[in-house]
Design an enzyme around this catalytic site. Sequence first.
Site, mmCIF file in Angstrom:
data_model
loop_
_atom_site.group_PDB
_atom_site.id
_atom_site.type_symbol
_atom_site.label_atom_id
_atom_site.label_comp_id
_atom_site.label_asym_id
_atom_site.label_seq_id
_atom_site.Cartn_x
_atom_site.Cartn_y
_atom_site.Cartn_z
ATOM 1 N N TYR A 198 0.691 -1.283 0.064
ATOM 2 C CA TYR A 198 0.115 0.027 0.086
ATOM 3 C C TYR A 198 0.912 1.225 -0.184
ATOM 4 O O TYR A 198 1.874 1.247 0.726
ATOM 5 C CB TYR A 198 -1.147 0.086 1.068
ATOM 6 C CG TYR A 198 -1.723 1.341 1.345
ATOM 7 C CD1 TYR A 198 -2.721 1.615 0.596
ATOM 8 C CD2 TYR A 198 -1.013 2.201 2.177
ATOM 9 C CE1 TYR A 198 -3.275 2.914 0.780
ATOM 10 C CE2 TYR A 198 -1.747 3.640 2.199
ATOM 11 C CZ TYR A 198 -2.737 3.786 1.363
ATOM 12 O OH TYR A 198 -3.443 5.085 1.415
ATOM 13 N N LYS A 207 6.099 9.131 2.147
ATOM 14 C CA LYS A 207 6.305 9.532 3.569
ATOM 15 C C LYS A 207 7.411 8.971 4.494
ATOM 16 O O LYS A 207 8.013 9.700 5.196
ATOM 17 C CB LYS A 207 5.167 8.519 4.330
ATOM 18 C CG LYS A 207 3.763 8.685 3.766
ATOM 19 C CD LYS A 207 3.369 10.404 4.027
ATOM 20 C CE LYS A 207 1.721 10.573 3.557
ATOM 21 N NZ LYS A 207 1.599 12.005 3.527
ATOM 22 N N HIS A 227 4.646 18.128 6.101
ATOM 23 C CA HIS A 227 3.260 17.607 5.539
ATOM 24 C C HIS A 227 2.313 18.494 5.020
ATOM 25 O O HIS A 227 1.501 19.005 5.758
ATOM 26 C CB HIS A 227 2.741 16.589 6.643
ATOM 27 C CG HIS A 227 1.652 15.829 6.167
ATOM 28 N ND1 HIS A 227 0.507 15.417 6.786
ATOM 29 C CD2 HIS A 227 1.538 14.953 4.857
ATOM 30 C CE1 HIS A 227 0.000 14.573 6.237
ATOM 31 N NE2 HIS A 227 0.220 14.317 5.133
ATOM 32 N N SER A 249 -3.519 13.910 7.365
ATOM 33 C CA SER A 249 -4.049 13.075 6.382
ATOM 34 C C SER A 249 -5.609 13.148 5.832
ATOM 35 O O SER A 249 -6.396 12.924 6.915
ATOM 36 C CB SER A 249 -3.550 11.420 6.319
ATOM 37 O OG SER A 249 -2.177 11.618 6.635
ATOM 38 N N ALA A 250 -5.984 13.209 4.841
ATOM 39 C CA ALA A 250 -7.482 13.109 4.160
ATOM 40 C C ALA A 250 -8.116 14.226 4.883
ATOM 41 O O ALA A 250 -9.505 14.149 5.322
ATOM 42 C CB ALA A 250 -8.077 11.758 4.544
ATOM 43 N N CYS A 251 -7.605 15.555 5.142
ATOM 44 C CA CYS A 251 -8.297 16.633 5.487
ATOM 45 C C CYS A 251 -8.406 17.631 4.518
ATOM 46 O O CYS A 251 -8.602 18.924 4.822
ATOM 47 C CB CYS A 251 -7.597 17.208 6.806
ATOM 48 S SG CYS A 251 -7.885 16.135 8.168
ATOM 49 N N GLY A 252 -8.310 17.182 3.070
ATOM 50 C CA GLY A 252 -8.551 18.327 2.222
ATOM 51 C C GLY A 252 -7.442 19.262 1.633
ATOM 52 O O GLY A 252 -7.661 20.029 0.834
ATOM 53 N N LYS A 253 -6.150 18.489 1.808
ATOM 54 C CA LYS A 253 -4.922 19.485 1.205
ATOM 55 C C LYS A 253 -5.109 19.289 -0.221
ATOM 56 O O LYS A 253 -4.646 20.284 -0.897
ATOM 57 C CB LYS A 253 -3.608 18.607 1.609
ATOM 58 C CG LYS A 253 -3.201 19.132 2.996
ATOM 59 C CD LYS A 253 -1.670 18.901 3.421
ATOM 60 C CE LYS A 253 -1.343 17.390 3.313
ATOM 61 N NZ LYS A 253 -2.101 16.428 4.211
ATOM 62 N N THR A 254 -5.413 18.093 -1.119
ATOM 63 C CA THR A 254 -5.543 18.085 -2.458
ATOM 64 C C THR A 254 -6.692 19.007 -2.855
ATOM 65 O O THR A 254 -6.389 19.846 -3.888
ATOM 66 C CB THR A 254 -6.018 16.557 -2.847
ATOM 67 O OG1 THR A 254 -4.787 15.830 -2.196
ATOM 68 C CG2 THR A 254 -5.543 16.263 -4.263
ATOM 69 N N ASP A 276 0.975 17.424 -0.749
ATOM 70 C CA ASP A 276 1.268 16.659 0.442
ATOM 71 C C ASP A 276 2.256 17.213 1.302
ATOM 72 O O ASP A 276 2.363 16.940 2.416
ATOM 73 C CB ASP A 276 1.227 15.181 -0.021
ATOM 74 C CG ASP A 276 0.805 14.358 1.197
ATOM 75 O OD1 ASP A 276 0.145 14.585 1.863
ATOM 76 O OD2 ASP A 276 1.650 13.248 1.168
ATOM 77 N N ASN A 363 -10.485 4.578 1.728
ATOM 78 C CA ASN A 363 -9.131 5.164 1.722
ATOM 79 C C ASN A 363 -8.526 4.845 0.312
ATOM 80 O O ASN A 363 -7.405 4.632 0.115
ATOM 81 C CB ASN A 363 -8.249 4.675 2.964
ATOM 82 C CG ASN A 363 -6.688 5.511 2.738
ATOM 83 O OD1 ASN A 363 -6.742 6.672 2.411
ATOM 84 N ND2 ASN A 363 -5.660 4.686 3.104
ATOM 85 N N ARG A 365 -7.589 5.137 -3.650
ATOM 86 C CA ARG A 365 -6.663 6.198 -3.957
ATOM 87 C C ARG A 365 -6.695 6.343 -5.494
ATOM 88 O O ARG A 365 -6.868 5.322 -6.257
ATOM 89 C CB ARG A 365 -5.330 5.988 -3.274
ATOM 90 C CG ARG A 365 -5.136 5.967 -2.001
ATOM 91 C CD ARG A 365 -5.072 7.371 -1.450
ATOM 92 N NE ARG A 365 -5.106 7.577 0.049
ATOM 93 C CZ ARG A 365 -4.264 8.384 0.812
ATOM 94 N NH1 ARG A 365 -3.768 9.416 0.041
ATOM 95 N NH2 ARG A 365 -4.670 8.432 2.175
ATOM 96 N N ARG A 396 -9.446 18.836 11.372
ATOM 97 C CA ARG A 396 -10.611 18.519 11.425
ATOM 98 C C ARG A 396 -11.345 18.545 12.836
ATOM 99 O O ARG A 396 -10.956 17.773 13.752
ATOM 100 C CB ARG A 396 -10.825 17.163 10.710
ATOM 101 C CG ARG A 396 -12.214 16.646 10.163
ATOM 102 C CD ARG A 396 -11.952 15.315 9.880
ATOM 103 N NE ARG A 396 -11.384 15.027 8.344
ATOM 104 C CZ ARG A 396 -12.232 15.027 7.323
ATOM 105 N NH1 ARG A 396 -13.581 15.368 7.361
ATOM 106 N NH2 ARG A 396 -11.660 15.187 6.281
HETATM 107 C C1 OXD Z 1 -1.419 10.278 3.738
HETATM 108 C C2 OXD Z 1 -1.152 10.373 2.412
HETATM 109 O O1 OXD Z 1 -1.078 11.416 4.549
HETATM 110 O O2 OXD Z 1 -1.275 9.135 1.821
HETATM 111 O O3 OXD Z 1 -1.856 9.286 4.585
HETATM 112 O O4 OXD Z 1 -0.785 11.498 1.902
HETATM 113 MN MN MN Z 2 -0.271 12.891 3.249
#
Ligand code: OXD
Ligand code: MN
Length: 583
Positions: A198, A207, A227, A249-254, A276, A363, A365, A396
């Site tokens: 993964y 990461k 990050h 993670s998964a809080c809307g950066k993209t 990211d 999750n 992707r 969040r």
């Molecule tokens: C994470 C990512 O922060 O995949 O988990 O970017």
């Molecule tokens: Mn990330």
Amino acid sequence: MTTSLSTLQQWVDEVAARTHPDNIHWCTGSDGEYAQLIQLMTADGTLSELNKDEYPNCYLHLSDPSDVARVEHLTYVCTDDQEDAGPNNNWMSPADGHAKIDALFDGAMRGRTMYVIPYCMGPIASPYSRCGVEITDSAYVAVNMKLMTRMGSAALERIEREGTFVRGLHSTGDLDPVRRFIMHFPAELSIKSIGSGYGGNALLGKKCHALRIASHQARDEGWLAEHMMIVGLENPEGETHYIACAFPSACGKTNLAMLIPPHSLPGWKVHTLGDDIAWLHLDEEGQLRAINPESGYFGVVPGTNKQTNENAFNMITRDTIFTNVARTANNEPWWEAKNVGEPAFDWQGREYDPSTGKAAHPNSRFTVAATNNPCYSELADAPEGVPISAIVFGGRRKRVAPLVYEAKNWKHGVLVGASVGSETTAAAIGEVGVIRRDPMAMKPFCGYNFGDYWKHWLSFEERSDKLPRIFHVNWFRQDDDGNFLWPGFGENLRVLHWIIDRCENRIGAKETPIGFLPNEGDIDTSELEISAETMRELTSVDIERSKIENEHFAEYLDTFGDRVPEALREEQQREAAELDKAM
Ligand code: OXD
Ligand code: MN
């Protein structure tokens, strides 16, 4: 062969002697190689091709159902002294770490091909970039690395020139979670990961290298590996400000990195640098500059639609690898809140049955090259990076944190970042929706003791008088019925507009114990259905709750003992005293 290449060759030989691959493939990063690997994986079932007409050059990978997210409990930082890894990391001594994981690598690549992947994190010509080599037995990792990094011959040339690189060894092993570990050896600039295919566990440039190893390197060398997404916001006058935002993670950066300006802000343009990770350096004038070490996106798919992120929605209609999404009867990818089509097969390839849960994994992707993004910044390859005007932290939070506030100064900004708390998401294995401390959104990614990390952050104040302002945002405030108070997505530009006006000293603000908050009416809400009452709620401080937060944070600091910098303690106590006064 030069020293660095012979060092690399020697390492490849050592790894091959331990893991016994059938073949060794040195990746060049060419398009032909990518096509060949894709073909190989469609033939052996690792990938399946999606609808060619609607989703050209798009493929679906369904992972092992036990291997769907980062595994923080199996992720280790191996330092001689446990205190150097800190309470924020799982620890093993380097000797124990190597012994444990090397045993799992014995013969792990039998019957498989070993891929040697040279890559560069950051623009090939940037002095701020750093190279690495990942050795893996996963062709899926190889193609993802091609999309996510500058991978192949140019990176190899740079490695040859520089004589140094981060070594990342990866095998999917047998995917049994009891034989899954992700280990970091910062002093050796090396990573070993086994038992997972993964993303964050297996694409070691992301990461493992660009955050855990790089944060360690950055502390020694005087920069920051964070990050954070990086975005350029161009106003109608043609002036562009770059901001870097750290959200968990998964809080809307993209979504924020690719946002589409709302109609009420005509003439604004958005330029994405990264979604990211940011590497931040002070230049000779003391200006903080950012590069994005990555060159692609590994984004969360569910929730991506024309309303939330039209740029991403369009970008992933071609040249994309999907992992763990569902499929329609027409062989198109499908996910929750896609808002078009119906699932026929779920993320485990079974006929979709709503009683068994979500069709796409929460999750799931997409992996796609950044060049697919219609608003990818022209400066993304600039060796000198971009100047950062503001750093924005966020989490969040249903309650407590206002929509936006500005820290009083750099030191206070470090407190604001260090005290970020957020509800957990599906990006990591574990319970979703519980509040956890996630300082600077780096809880899973800081490769050393947080106490030392905060000290490093604080030290920037002595090195520059041109540091960016620091802010905190919360797009996720809810009312008592669980409705979001702020519309979010593209409308967040209104808040970023306020932030830029603050940076340019164009606008006042009200001073409170937690920082500067917007004056009434200063956040443009034209064309929004939001009442003045709601805006007041979003831009005011709940003193009592903030005091409780401050106390929780003080207790959290205690867990880092004497590694906590005195200046951070003082700042926390100063804020506590101001809150007491305001009660
Ligand atoms: C994470 C990512 O922060 O995949 O988990 O970017
Ligand atoms: Mn990330």
